[in-house]
Structure formats: C-alpha cells, structure tokens
Scaffold this active site. Structure first.
Site, short mmCIF file in Angstrom:
data_model
loop_
_atom_site.label_atom_id
_atom_site.label_comp_id
_atom_site.label_asym_id
_atom_site.label_seq_id
_atom_site.Cartn_x
_atom_site.Cartn_y
_atom_site.Cartn_z
N ASP A 55 -70.78 -2.43 -67.67
CA ASP A 55 -71.52 -3.69 -67.55
C ASP A 55 -71.88 -3.90 -66.08
OD1 ASP A 55 -69.06 -4.39 -66.40
OD2 ASP A 55 -68.35 -5.29 -68.26
N ASP A 57 -71.95 -6.64 -62.97
CA ASP A 57 -71.46 -7.94 -62.49
C ASP A 57 -72.21 -8.32 -61.23
OD1 ASP A 57 -69.30 -8.07 -64.43
OD2 ASP A 57 -68.36 -6.46 -63.28
N ASP A 138 -59.55 -6.54 -56.22
CA ASP A 138 -58.32 -5.76 -56.34
C ASP A 138 -58.28 -4.47 -55.51
OD1 ASP A 138 -60.24 -4.75 -58.05
OD2 ASP A 138 -59.03 -4.90 -59.88
P1 ATP Z 1 -65.07 -2.13 -65.75
O1 ATP Z 1 -66.11 -3.22 -65.96
O2 ATP Z 1 -65.64 -0.77 -65.70
O3 ATP Z 1 -63.93 -2.26 -66.65
P2 ATP Z 1 -64.68 -3.51 -63.27
O4 ATP Z 1 -64.04 -3.09 -61.96
O5 ATP Z 1 -66.10 -3.91 -63.18
O6 ATP Z 1 -64.45 -2.34 -64.30
P3 ATP Z 1 -64.24 -6.12 -64.28
O7 ATP Z 1 -63.09 -6.64 -65.06
O8 ATP Z 1 -65.60 -6.12 -64.88
O9 ATP Z 1 -63.82 -4.66 -63.84
O10 ATP Z 1 -64.26 -6.95 -62.93
C1 ATP Z 1 -65.34 -6.92 -62.00
C2 ATP Z 1 -64.79 -6.97 -60.57
O11 ATP Z 1 -64.05 -8.17 -60.39
C3 ATP Z 1 -63.81 -5.87 -60.23
O12 ATP Z 1 -64.46 -4.69 -59.84
C4 ATP Z 1 -63.03 -6.49 -59.11
O13 ATP Z 1 -63.75 -6.47 -57.89
C5 ATP Z 1 -62.90 -7.93 -59.57
N1 ATP Z 1 -61.68 -8.13 -60.38
C6 ATP Z 1 -61.57 -8.08 -61.73
N2 ATP Z 1 -60.32 -8.34 -62.12
C7 ATP Z 1 -59.61 -8.55 -61.00
C8 ATP Z 1 -58.26 -8.87 -60.74
N3 ATP Z 1 -57.40 -9.01 -61.74
N4 ATP Z 1 -57.88 -9.03 -59.44
C9 ATP Z 1 -58.79 -8.90 -58.44
N5 ATP Z 1 -60.07 -8.60 -58.62
C10 ATP Z 1 -60.49 -8.42 -59.88
MG MG Z 2 -67.28 -4.71 -64.81
#
Ligand code: ATP
Ligand code: MG
Length: 437
Positions: A55, A57, A138
């Site tokens: 996705d 963001d 994170d």
């Molecule tokens: P994917 O969407 O592929 O699962 P993602 O890294 O994009 O991986 P998301 O849950 O969509 O994960 O979160 C988007 C962004 O928000 C992350 O890349 C990170 O920068 C931040 N983020 C998400 N969850 C956390 C958390 N628990 N603590 C700190 N930052 C977070």
């Molecule tokens: Mg994501």
C-alpha cells in the site's frame, strides 16, 4: 537536530511511474493547498528494493481535519493513532499527519499523548514537523520521505544505505523503542522474513528478553498483527522467526507448549504444511481465511485435550465442541479472535469428526456445507501428517470428482453388511392423553 540528505531516487532505479496514481494525486492536491506531503514508510522502502508495495502511505503537515476538508471522499479513523483514509477511485490511501517525536512528547505537559507505567505509548496524536516525525518511526528503512513531485527522497537516519545493505535497525535506542511499542518486535519478524533483511543478533536477543511485554498489548491489536504476519505470503518463515525470537510463545502460549516435533516437521508437520498451504495460495492469488490459520495453529491444543492419538473410538461432536470452546476461550485472552472467525474455526474442527465418521446419511449434506472446502483441506493436512487414514482422505477427494451415480455407489459401499440388515424398531409408546385434551 540531524541534517537530512536529499537523494535523487531515479539514480537508484526508483521511478515515479511505479507509484500509484491515487497517491500521486493526493500529494499533488495537498501541496497545491500549501501543505507539505510525501510518500513515506514501506512503499518507499519496497520501491527501492524493487518490490511491489502493499500500500502507499502519505505523510503531511496537514492535520486530519484539514485533510478531511481537502478530500471529500475521506474519513478519519483510529483513536490511538488518528489518520485519514482517502479514497481515490478504487484505492484507499492512508494519510498521516507528522507526529512529534517521543522525546518532545515527554517535555509537553498538556498533550494528547500518554504512556502506560511501563513506557508503552497509549496514544500518539501530538502533531509536529517532519523533522520530529522521522524519529518516531520504527526502523531506518521505514523513515524515507519521497516527494513524487520533485522526485527526491529525504533521508534523516541513513535509511537509504540500510536499504541498500538490506539491514533492519531501529531508529534510536532499541530497548526504549520496544518498550514504547512491543508490537515493533513483531514487525521485525515480519520485515525480516518478507524482505530477507539482516537483523543484529543483539537486537534479536533483546526481543527474546522483552517478549513478555507483548502481554500488555491489547488482544484486538495483536489479532490484526497476526494476520499481517501470517498472511504476508511468508508464513513459514515468519513462524520460524517468531519461535526463534521467543515471540510465538507469547502469542500462542498453549500451542507453543503442546507442539511436538512432528507438528513442526518441515516434511509432514500439520503446522508447517498448513502455513505452506497459506503461502502457496497467496502466491497463486487465491483467497485465504483467518479461520484456517487459527484452526491450524491451535489444532494440537484441541487434539491433545481430546487425546485423539490415543483413542480407539472416534470422539463425539459434543466432545469436540467442548474442547474447542476451552481452547479458544484461553487463546482469546492473548489474541482476540472475532466471533465471526472463531465460529468458522469450530466448524473446521467439527467437520473433522463428521468427515472421519463418513455416515452415509450425512454425506450429501456435508458436501454442500459452506465450510466443506476448509474442513476437507484441513483433513488433507491431517492425513499428510499421518493423523487420518489416507483411505478416508482419498475417499473424500474421489467423491468430489465422480458423477452422481458413482457417488451413490460410493456411499452405498460404505454401508457394511452389518448395518445393512434392517434393525427392527420398537414401536413408540403412545403418550397417554391428558384429561384436558
Ligand atoms: P507494509 O505496509 O509493507 O506492511 P509499512 O512499513 O508500510 O509496511 P505500515 O504499518 O503501513 O508498515 O506503516 C507505515 C509506516 O508507519 C512505517 O513504515 C513506519 O514508518 C510507521 N509505523 C508503523 N507502525 C509503527 C510502529 N508501531 N512504530 C513506529 N512507526 C510505525
Ligand atoms: Mg504500509
């Protein structure tokens, strides 16, 4: 404050055209209204790794209310972490407002963020600038900001070099980051498995020490994380990572205790085969259901309770039902399983009793049952694991393939000579009439 580096992503194979139209449009709109906006997180990381993002963001300095005003088809969601879901055609893009870093939150007395006694973040809704936002993300590789209009990536934490080296590391002090949000440990297991990243063994050791902190995470949030973990297409690797990081036993304590070596045998174990099955289906673009996953992971708890391997006699549906309620009742104390899912888990387990019994009169109804497919797939797993006679599993495979007449013959063949002899029914005793009738 650290000085960010600006990179030209095109030099690293990142094309703006790989970004979804919806996400680009949102960034364009927000910028035209004078806000700052760029892509952030997993999508930038995945594009740099040459993977297709799950996705997109968007991060911005517009507040959720301001984002709502810009996009008619949008809504604010979340409490712990308020974001806006913006709809663009068929896409739904998450737009999050820059948050203040945890350090600056500490200094504020009257903010909207709060920590639990153990340092866990309960709410994270204090808005800030991008310079602050980056430090509450994170991992370094998740903290790159991609401006699709200028075609530049801004990197504050050397995330870009970690992407290139395929290293996953926390921003800031790992122990503190885990305390703030223990779910980050699960995210390590997920990203490591999915993206084949290197994680410092010291960080993994720290996760083992801190695994117990997962007990403080609300069970409903853990349910969402479990699905992300096991429906990532890398369920087998995730399972092994969770076990080796000491996290699995916190999520599924009873299952972890009762697994025996044959359950997790890569060639025939029911857990392994079940997770492999899930990965294969995702790879082939077929749908997967959460209930099947829980049915696989918790099956040994049920079968142990029923002593299935020791019993000669088949168990009754009632016994299965009681065992299922017992196992699920304990499990939901750690990971919430919504009722719409737990009822299907129970159906899959119930189906095992029915499929093994092969009662001639129930066969047609079973084949038409809406959970037949899931129950049958589960029976196949059990048969591969040596728990069910191959003959029974083959019979169910065959009956789905033959025509109606052949199916009738197969069902008739089940009825042995003993049961064919007609039992004489005793006539029902007539109830005496009540005087008032
Ligand atoms: P994917 O969407 O592929 O699962 P993602 O890294 O994009 O991986 P998301 O849950 O969509 O994960 O979160 C988007 C962004 O928000 C992350 O890349 C990170 O920068 C931040 N983020 C998400 N969850 C956390 C958390 N628990 N603590 C700190 N930052 C977070
Ligand atoms: Mg994501």
């Amino acid at each position: 404050m650290s000085i960010p580096r600006t990179l030209r992503p095109a030099e690293h194979g990142l094309q703006v055209s790989s970004v979804s139209k919806g996400a680009r449009k949102i960034i364009e709109e927000l910028k035209s209204k004078g806000f700052q906006a760029e892509l952030v997180g997993g999508c930038v990381r995945d594009l740099l790794l040459n993977k297709i993002p799950k996705d997109f963001d968007v991060a911005t300095n517009a507040t959720p209310e301001q984002v709502r005003q810009v996009f008619a088809r949008s809504r604010i969601i979340g409490r712990r972490f308020r974001i806006v879901h913006v709809r663009m055609g068929r896409e739904v893009i998450e737009v999050s407002t820059y948050r203040a870093s945890s350090e600056s939150i500490d200094l504020k007395a009257d903010d909207d963020s709060s920590y639990s006694a153990s340092g866990r973040i309960l709410r994270d809704n204090v808005f800030g600038s991008r310079d602050q936002d980056v430090f509450r993300r994170d991992f370094t590789i998740n903290a790159l900001y991609y401006d699709t209009e200028l075609n530049t990536v801004t990197d504050y934490v050397d995330g870009f070099s970690d992407v290139k080296k395929q290293v996953l590391q926390f921003i800031g002090d790992p122990a503190r980051r885990i305390e703030e949000d223990p779910v980050r440990m699960l995210r390590i297991a997920r990203f490591k498995s999915k993206l084949d990243l290197f994680v410092d063994p010291a960080c993994e050791a720290l996760c083992r020490e801190c695994a117990y902190l997962l007990r403080q995470v609300p069970p409903a949030r853990l349910f969402d994380e479990i699905l992300k973990l096991f429906h990532s297409g890398f369920a087998v690797r995730v399972f092994l990572e969770l076990r080796s990081m000491g996290l699995f036993s916190e999520l599924f304590p009873e299952a972890d205790r009762v697994f025996n070596s044959s359950d997790i045998d890569p060639d025939s174990g029911i857990v392994f085969k079940g997770l492999e099955n899930t990965d294969r289906r995702i790879d082939e673009g077929k749908p997967v259901i959460a209930a099947f996953l829980f049915a696989v992971l918790l099956w040994r708890c049920v079968s142990r309770r029923l002593r299935l391997s020791e019993l000669e006699k088949p168990v009754s549906l009632m016994q299965m039902h009681h065992a299922a309620i017992d196992v699920l009742g304990r499990q939901v104390q750690r990971v919430a399983i919504p009722r719409r899912i737990s009822t299907v888990v129970m159906d899959i387990w119930d189906m095992q009793v029915r499929l093994e019994a092969r009662r001639p009169r129930t066969i047609k109804r079973l084949l038409e049952h809406k959970r037949f497919r899931a129950g049958y797939d589960f029976l196949l797993l059990r048969s591969q694991a040596g728990e069910v006679k191959t003959e029974i599993a083959d019979w169910w495979t065959q009956i789905q393939e033959v025509n109606d007449e052949q199916a009738i013959l197969m069902i008739q063949a089940l009825t042995g000579p003993k049961s064919q002899s007609k039992r004489r029914r005793r006539p029902r005793k007539r109830q005496p009439r009540r005087p008032s009738e």
